[in-house]
Design a protein around this motif. Structure first.
Motif, PDB file in Angstrom:
ATOM      1  N   ASN A 172      37.852  44.525  23.463  1.00 21.55           N
ATOM      2  CA  ASN A 172      38.231  45.572  22.508  1.00 21.55           C
ATOM      3  C   ASN A 172      39.695  45.970  22.746  1.00 21.55           C
ATOM      4  O   ASN A 172      40.027  46.569  23.763  1.00 21.55           O
ATOM      5  N   PRO A 173      40.594  45.614  21.804  1.00 25.06           N
ATOM      6  CA  PRO A 173      42.028  45.884  22.035  1.00 25.06           C
ATOM      7  C   PRO A 173      42.373  47.367  22.144  1.00 25.06           C
ATOM      8  O   PRO A 173      43.426  47.708  22.683  1.00 25.06           O
ATOM      9  N   LYS A 174      41.519  48.269  21.643  1.00 26.09           N
ATOM     10  CA  LYS A 174      41.800  49.700  21.756  1.00 26.09           C
ATOM     11  C   LYS A 174      41.162  50.316  23.005  1.00 26.09           C
ATOM     12  O   LYS A 174      41.213  51.524  23.205  1.00 26.09           O
ATOM     13  N   ALA A 175      40.520  49.483  23.846  1.00 27.93           N
ATOM     14  CA  ALA A 175      39.815  50.019  25.018  1.00 27.93           C
ATOM     15  C   ALA A 175      40.793  50.437  26.110  1.00 27.93           C
ATOM     16  O   ALA A 175      41.871  49.848  26.264  1.00 27.93           O
ATOM     17  N   HIS A 176      40.379  51.416  26.888  1.00 26.30           N
ATOM     18  CA  HIS A 176      41.178  51.898  28.017  1.00 26.30           C
ATOM     19  C   HIS A 176      41.217  50.848  29.127  1.00 26.30           C
ATOM     20  O   HIS A 176      42.273  50.513  29.650  1.00 26.30           O
ATOM     21  N   LEU A 177      40.057  50.316  29.500  1.00 29.73           N
ATOM     22  CA  LEU A 177      39.986  49.337  30.591  1.00 29.73           C
ATOM     23  C   LEU A 177      39.501  48.003  30.028  1.00 29.73           C
ATOM     24  O   LEU A 177      38.381  47.903  29.536  1.00 29.73           O
ATOM     25  N   ARG A 178      40.363  46.990  30.093  1.00 27.40           N
ATOM     26  CA  ARG A 178      40.013  45.689  29.512  1.00 27.40           C
ATOM     27  C   ARG A 178      39.880  44.654  30.623  1.00 27.40           C
ATOM     28  O   ARG A 178      40.423  43.563  30.557  1.00 27.40           O
ATOM     29  N   LEU A 179      39.135  45.009  31.657  1.00 26.91           N
ATOM     30  CA  LEU A 179      38.985  44.164  32.843  1.00 26.91           C
ATOM     31  C   LEU A 179      37.507  43.822  33.005  1.00 26.91           C
ATOM     32  O   LEU A 179      36.704  44.686  33.356  1.00 26.91           O
ATOM     33  N   PRO A 180      37.127  42.560  32.722  1.00 23.53           N
ATOM     34  CA  PRO A 180      35.712  42.215  32.876  1.00 23.53           C
ATOM     35  C   PRO A 180      35.283  42.382  34.332  1.00 23.53           C
ATOM     36  O   PRO A 180      36.118  42.338  35.244  1.00 23.53           O
ATOM     37  N   LEU A 181      33.989  42.584  34.530  1.00 27.06           N
ATOM     38  CA  LEU A 181      33.456  42.832  35.873  1.00 27.06           C
ATOM     39  C   LEU A 181      32.458  41.731  36.216  1.00 27.06           C
ATOM     40  O   LEU A 181      31.642  41.344  35.378  1.00 27.06           O
ATOM     41  N   THR A 182      32.524  41.241  37.447  1.00 29.38           N
ATOM     42  CA  THR A 182      31.546  40.256  37.917  1.00 29.38           C
ATOM     43  C   THR A 182      30.577  40.935  38.876  1.00 29.38           C
ATOM     44  O   THR A 182      30.871  42.004  39.418  1.00 29.38           O
ATOM     45  N   MET A 183      29.433  40.287  39.097  1.00 24.40           N
ATOM     46  CA  MET A 183      28.454  40.848  40.025  1.00 24.40           C
ATOM     47  C   MET A 183      29.045  40.975  41.430  1.00 24.40           C
ATOM     48  O   MET A 183      28.870  42.000  42.097  1.00 24.40           O
ATOM     49  N   ASP A 184      29.787  39.966  41.869  1.00 27.91           N
ATOM     50  CA  ASP A 184      30.381  40.025  43.210  1.00 27.91           C
ATOM     51  C   ASP A 184      31.356  41.199  43.327  1.00 27.91           C
ATOM     52  O   ASP A 184      31.375  41.901  44.339  1.00 27.91           O
ATOM     53  N   ALA A 185      32.161  41.402  42.279  1.00 23.86           N
ATOM     54  CA  ALA A 185      33.137  42.500  42.320  1.00 23.86           C
ATOM     55  C   ALA A 185      32.415  43.849  42.324  1.00 23.86           C
ATOM     56  O   ALA A 185      32.825  44.773  43.026  1.00 23.86           O
ATOM     57  N   TYR A 186      31.333  43.945  41.554  1.00 22.55           N
ATOM     58  CA  TYR A 186      30.554  45.200  41.554  1.00 22.55           C
ATOM     59  C   TYR A 186      30.020  45.484  42.953  1.00 22.55           C
ATOM     60  O   TYR A 186      30.164  46.591  43.468  1.00 22.55           O
ATOM     61  N   LEU A 187      29.405  44.470  43.559  1.00 20.57           N
ATOM     62  CA  LEU A 187      28.763  44.686  44.862  1.00 20.57           C
ATOM     63  C   LEU A 187      29.790  44.962  45.964  1.00 20.57           C
ATOM     64  O   LEU A 187      29.464  45.582  46.976  1.00 20.57           O
TER      65      LEU A 187
END
Lengths: 376, 139
Positions: A172-187
Motif C-alpha cells: 500500500n503506497p499510502k501506508a506508514h510502514l511498508r516493511l514485510p515481516l517474516t516469521m523469523d523476524a517476528y520471533l
C-alpha cells in the motif's frame, strides 16, 4: 439500518509523519477529498462528527473542526470512546440522517501522535502507576498473557496476524510502514512489555481520514453508484479497567457483533473480508473469536494454517491495518472496506459483497461493529 | 516551597482513599465492604459500584490471593523506572474478591509465575509509601 443510510464518499491523507502540521489541517485535507468523492458541495454538510484526538483532548473540538471547514452545521460534536469512536459517531450520524434531522454527515479524525505528543500511549495508569503500571500497551500485555496461558497458544499464532497485516501494508503506497515481516523476524523481535513483542504492537502515526454519509435515497437521486450501504451497526462497552473484569478474555465485543449481525440479517460465514482493529495481535484473535468466526482459542491456529490473505480463510486488513497502514484509530479500516465494496481496492477481494469492520478502544474498554454491503 | 520530584511517582490523596493508605502504613491491606448489599471492592470509592449505596466500610483482607495475570516491563515508561527494568506488574485477586494491580516480589522477569498461583501480601516500603506487593506462597 439495512441500507437506508450509505457511505457516499471517503478520503484520507498519506499516513506516517507530518512534522509541523496541525491535526485539524489534516482533517480538512481528508474532508476535502471525501466531500469531492461524495460529489456534493461543502455547504451541503449539515453534520460534523469528530473523534476526539488521542494526543490532545480539546473542549468544543467539533466546533473547532467546523470552523476550519468553514461550516456552521446543524449537528456538530466530538466523541470520546477511544478507538471505537468512529463507528460510534457513524451510528449517531446514521440515526440523525434516518430521522431526517440532517442530510449529509462528515465523520472525521486527524492526529499528529507520531511527530507530536504520544504521551497518552505512555501514560501512568492512575494511582496504580505507583506499582509501575504505565502505558496503553500494558493492558493488552495482560490480556495477551491470559490468552496464551489459557489456550497454550504458541507465539506463531500471534505472528500470523502481524505477518498478514504487514505483508498487506507493504503493498500500500499510502501506508506508514511498508516493511514485510517474516516469521523469523517476528520471533526475534524484542519484548517491550512481555509477552508483547515490538511486532505485536501497532504503529503510532500522523494522519487524517474522513467519510461522508447520506441517505440511500439522496445518493440515488444524485446518481452516486459508488455509495456503500450500511447494513448493520453494533456497540458494547466493557468499560471496566482490565484488572477489574471478571474474565480478561471476555468483553462486550460479543454483544456488539450480535447487535450488528442481527440488524444486517446476514450470515456470519457470508462476510467477504474483515477489517479488524489490530492495535495488538491478541486483539485480532479475540475479536475473530468474539465474532463467532473461529472457536475460542483457535483463531491463531486457523490464521496460521489457512492464511489471512486474499486467497486465505478470511481476507484481513487488506490495506495493512493499524500494524502497517496507520496507527490512527480506526477510520482507515472503514475507508478500506468502502474501497473493497466499490471494487476499487489495491488488493481487491474478488466479488466482495459483505464487509465486516471492528473498532475498539482503551484496553478493550470499548467496542463497535460495522457491516457494509456492496456498492450499487 | 519544595521542588516537585518528577522522577518519583505519587498517589492521589483524598478523604476517600486515606484509610487505604493509612492501613498499609500500619501493615494491613483493607478493602471496602458495602453494608447495604455486601459487595466488596477496590479501589476506594464513596459509593458501592453494585447497589450505589453510600455506606462502605473498610475491612482488613486476609492477605491471601491468586495471580490473575502478569507482565514484564522491558521498557521504562518514566525516568524513575529506567534502573528498575525488567520488573513485573501483576493482577491479584484477593481471597475476599477485590482485584488490584500489584507486583510479585522475587520474580522480576516473571520466571516461575503462573495463572492461579497462590500469593500472599508482602508490604514493601518504596517511593516513600507502604505498597501492597505480594509473594508466591510457595516461596
Amino acid at each position: 439500518m439495512q441500507g437506508k443510510v450509505v457511505i457516499s464518499g471517503v478520503g484520507n491523507t498519506v499516513y506516517g509523519k507530518h512534522p509541523g502540521r496541525d491535526r485539524v489541517d489534516l482533517i480538512v485535507e481528508a474532508a476535502r477529498e471525501a466531500i469531492a468523492d461524495a460529489g456534493i458541495e461543502k455547504a451541503e454538510i449539515d453534520g460534523v462528527f469528530v473523534k476526539m484526538a488521542n494526543s490532545s483532548p480539546t473542549i468544543l473540538y467539533g466546533q473547532k473542526v467546523s470552523e476550519a471547514l468553514g461550516l456552521q452545521p446543524a449537528i456538530g460534536c466530538a466523541l470520546d470512546q477511544g478507538g471505537a469512536a468512529n463507528i460510534g459517531l457513524m451510528t449517531y450520524a446514521a440515526l440523525a440522517i434516518d430521522a431526517g434531522l440532517i442530510k449529509n454527515a462528515l465523520i472525521c479524525y486527524g492526529d499528529t501522535a507520531r511527530t507530536g505528543s504520544h504521551a497518552v500511549y505512555h501514560r501512568p495508569r492512575g494511582d496504580d502507576a505507583i506499582m509501575g503500571w504505565y502505558s496503553t500497551a500494558a493492558g493488552y500485555a495482560m490480556i495477551h498473557q491470559a490468552y496464551r496461558e489459557r489456550y497454550k497458544t504458541p507465539d506463531e499464532h500471534f505472528a500470523a496476524v502481524a505477518l498478514a497485516a504487514r505483508n498487506h501494508g507493504a503493498q500500500n503506497p499510502k501506508a506508514h510502514l511498508r516493511l514485510p515481516l517474516t516469521m523469523d523476524a517476528y520471533l526475534a523481535s524484542p519484548y517491550v512489555i512481555e509477552p508483547l513483542r515490538r511486532d505485536d504492537m501497532c504503529l503510532v502515526s500522523d494522519g487524517g481520514a474522513a467519510l461522508v454519509m447520506t441517505s440511500d435515497g439522496d445518493a440515488r437521486r444524485r446518481g452516486n453508484v459508488r455509495a456503500v450501504p450500511i447494513l448493520g451497526m453494533g456497540q458494547g462497552q466493557e468499560s471496566w479497567e482490565v484488572h477489574l473484569r471478571p474474565d480478561l478474555l471476555r468483553t462486550k465485543a460479543v454483544e456488539s457483533a450480535d447487535m450488528a449481525f442481527a440488524q444486517a440479517k446476514i450470515d456470519r460465514g457470508g462476510v467477504s473480508f474483515a477489517q479488524i482493529y489490530d492495535c495488538f495481535t491478541v486483539t485480532v484473535l479475540q475479536t475473530l473469536e468474539d465474532y463467532g468466526l473461529a472457536p475460542r482459542g483457535q483463531a491463531g491456529a486457523k490464521a496460521l494454517a489457512e492464511g489471512l490473505g486474499l486467497g486465505g480463510w478470511l481476507p484481513f486488513n487488506t490495506s495493512g491495518g493499524l500494524l502497517s497502514e496507520s496507527g490512527t484509530p480506526g477510520l482507515q479500516l472503514i475507508i478500506e472496506a468502502v474501497r473493497q465494496l466499490r471494487n476499487e481496492a489495491l488488493l481487491q477481494v474478488n466479488g466482495a459483497s459483505y464487509g465486516l469492520i471492528s473498532n475498539q478502544g482503551g484496553s478493550m474498554h470499548t467496542h463497535a461493529t460495522l457491516i457494509l454491503g456492496a456498492a450499487g | 516551597m519544595s521542588i516537585p520530584d518528577v522522577t518519583r511517582p505519587d498517589i492521589t490523596r483524598n478523604a476517600t482513599n486515606a484509610p487505604y493508605w493509612s492501613a498499609l502504613s500500619q501493615g494491613r491491606l483493607d478493602f471496602q465492604h458495602c453494608r447495604a448489599c455486601g459487595h466488596q471492592w477496590l479501589p476506594a470509592r464513596e459509593n458501592c459500584p453494585n447497589c450505589l449505596a453510600a455506606d462502605p466500610q473498610w475491612q482488613p483482607a486476609s492477605g491471601r490471593g491468586k495471580l490473575v495475570s502478569w507482565v514484564v516491563y522491558h521498557k521504562a515508561y518514566a525516568p524513575h523506572l529506567e534502573d528498575r527494568v525488567p520488573y513485573n506488574v501483576a493482577i491479584v485477586e484477593l481471597a475476599e474478591g477485590p482485584r488490584m494491580i500489584s507486583n510479585i516480589i522475587g520474580h522480576p522477569e516473571g520466571q516461575g509465575l503462573y495463572i492461579g498461583a497462590d500469593v500472599e501480601l508482602a508490604i514493601a516500603r518504596d517511593f516513600g509509601l507502604d505498597l501492597p506487593r505480594f509473594r508466591l506462597q510457595s516461596d
